[in-house]
Design a protein around this motif. Structure first.
Motif, PDB file in Angstrom:
ATOM      1  N   GLN A 271       0.833  -1.205   0.000  1.00 35.51           N
ATOM      2  CA  GLN A 271       0.000   0.000   0.000  1.00 35.51           C
ATOM      3  C   GLN A 271       0.868   1.257   0.000  1.00 35.51           C
ATOM      4  OE1 GLN A 271      -2.513  -0.377   3.423  1.00 35.51           O
ATOM      5  NE2 GLN A 271      -3.847  -1.936   2.489  1.00 35.51           N
TER       6      GLN A 271
ATOM      7  N   GLU B  81       2.005   7.007  -6.197  1.00 30.27           N
ATOM      8  CA  GLU B  81       1.055   8.099  -6.419  1.00 30.27           C
ATOM      9  C   GLU B  81       1.680   9.443  -6.043  1.00 30.27           C
ATOM     10  OE1 GLU B  81      -2.438  10.065  -7.447  1.00 30.27           O
ATOM     11  OE2 GLU B  81      -1.748   8.020  -7.856  1.00 30.27           O
TER      12      GLU B  81
ATOM     13  N   GLN C  11       2.305   1.837  -3.297  1.00 29.50           N
ATOM     14  CA  GLN C  11       1.302   2.459  -4.168  1.00 29.50           C
ATOM     15  C   GLN C  11       1.175   3.946  -3.870  1.00 29.50           C
ATOM     16  OE1 GLN C  11      -2.290   0.234  -3.566  1.00 29.50           O
ATOM     17  NE2 GLN C  11      -1.542  -1.609  -4.641  1.00 29.50           N
TER      18      GLN C  11
END
Length: 301
Positions: free
Chosen positions: A101, A108, A104
């Motif tokens: 996570q 981002e 990610q």
């Protein structure tokens, strides 16, 4: 006879002969004693062997029990370690999920940073362009400031000239005003004297006294005071082109100075002036001074 026959014969006859002849038994025992241990000694050796075997068995059992205890302890540790490994594996899986996570999010965020960097570069380009414009504007402002400085110098020169002329005009106007005020006061006083004396039979006196102790002005000086006298009524009158709060106090001190030194009661105190400072009116009211200005009329004379 063959050896086998001899052995068979001895096995068949030897027990009977040993039983019949004790010497033969002893002979046999002596013969085989070198090959076999005596029974007691064999029993002792056998017991010792049994004891050693028992001790070995007990020691081995103790070792097996100790080893079993160690194996149980080791099994417990392995189970605990397996539980820890399982918990650690669960944590690793959870951490791996978090890392995934976070990765990610980082991707981002990296995308956002990249976009933000692109925007910053664009903004930096705009700032450079704006800075170039500001620099040009600053050059224009410097040129304008130089012009304003030159204009300001000219304005100061013109202002200095205007002030010089204004001082001349002010001095001239002041002198004219002072002369006009003095002339107006004298004219009004002369008119008042003529009208009241000739038409109403009133005595008008313009007194000039000397204040030796400086009671009026704070130092020795002449004191001028106008008096209007009719049928024993004495009115002190101050005729001024303009009067302020200090003038009111001075007029009151002049009246008190005259009344004290000449032992005469002043029935009314009147100020006649076209220009009365608004701050002087409360002072006049507190000191009992009547003010007549503009279209005000003096009554009761």
């Amino acid at each position: 006879m063959e050896q086998a026959e001899i052995i068979a014969l001895i096995q068949r006859e030897l027990p009977r002969l040993i039983a019949q002849d004790p010497s033969l038994r002893d002979f046999v025992l002596r013969t085989v004693s070198e090959l076999y241990v005596p029974r007691r000694e064999a029993d002792i050796k056998f017991d010792r062997i049994l004891d050693e075997l028992r001790r070995d068995r007990e020691e081995q059992a103790r070792r097996w029990e100790e080893q079993a205890r160690r194996w149980q302890e080791q099994d417990r540790k392995w189970e605990e370690q397996a539980r820890r490994w399982e918990e650690q594996d669960r944590r690793w899986q959870e951490q791996a999920r978090r890392w995934e996570q976070q990765d990610q999010r980082w991707q981002e965020q990296a995308r956002r940073w990249e976009e933000q960097d692109r925007r910053w570069q664009e903004q930096a380009r705009r700032w450079e362009e704006q800075a170039r414009r500001w620099e040009q504007q600053d050059q224009r402002w410097e040129e304008q400031a130089r012009r304003w400085e030159e204009q300001d110098r000219r304005w100061h020169e013109q202002l200095a000239e205007i002030r010089r002329l204004d001082k001349r005009f002010e001095s001239t106007i002041g002198a004219l005003g002072a002369r006009w005020g003095i002339a107006s006061e004298t004219s009004f006083r002369n008119a008042l004297v003529g009208i009241l004396t000739e038409s109403f039979g009133v005595e008008v006196l313009n007194l000039t006294l000397y204040d030796q102790e400086g009671e009026v002005f704070g130092r020795p000086d002449q004191v001028e005071l106008d008096l209007i006298i009719k049928n024993g009524l004495t009115i002190a009158c101050e005729i001024k082109s303009s009067i302020d709060k200090a003038g009111m106090y001075i007029f009151d001190r002049k009246v008190n100075f005259y009344a004290r030194h000449h032992q005469r009661q002043i029935d009314r105190k009147i100020v006649i002036s076209p220009m009365v400072d608004p701050r002087a009116r409360p002072v006049a009211e507190a000191l009992g001074i009547e003010i007549y200005s503009y279209a005000d009329a003096v009554e009761g004379l």
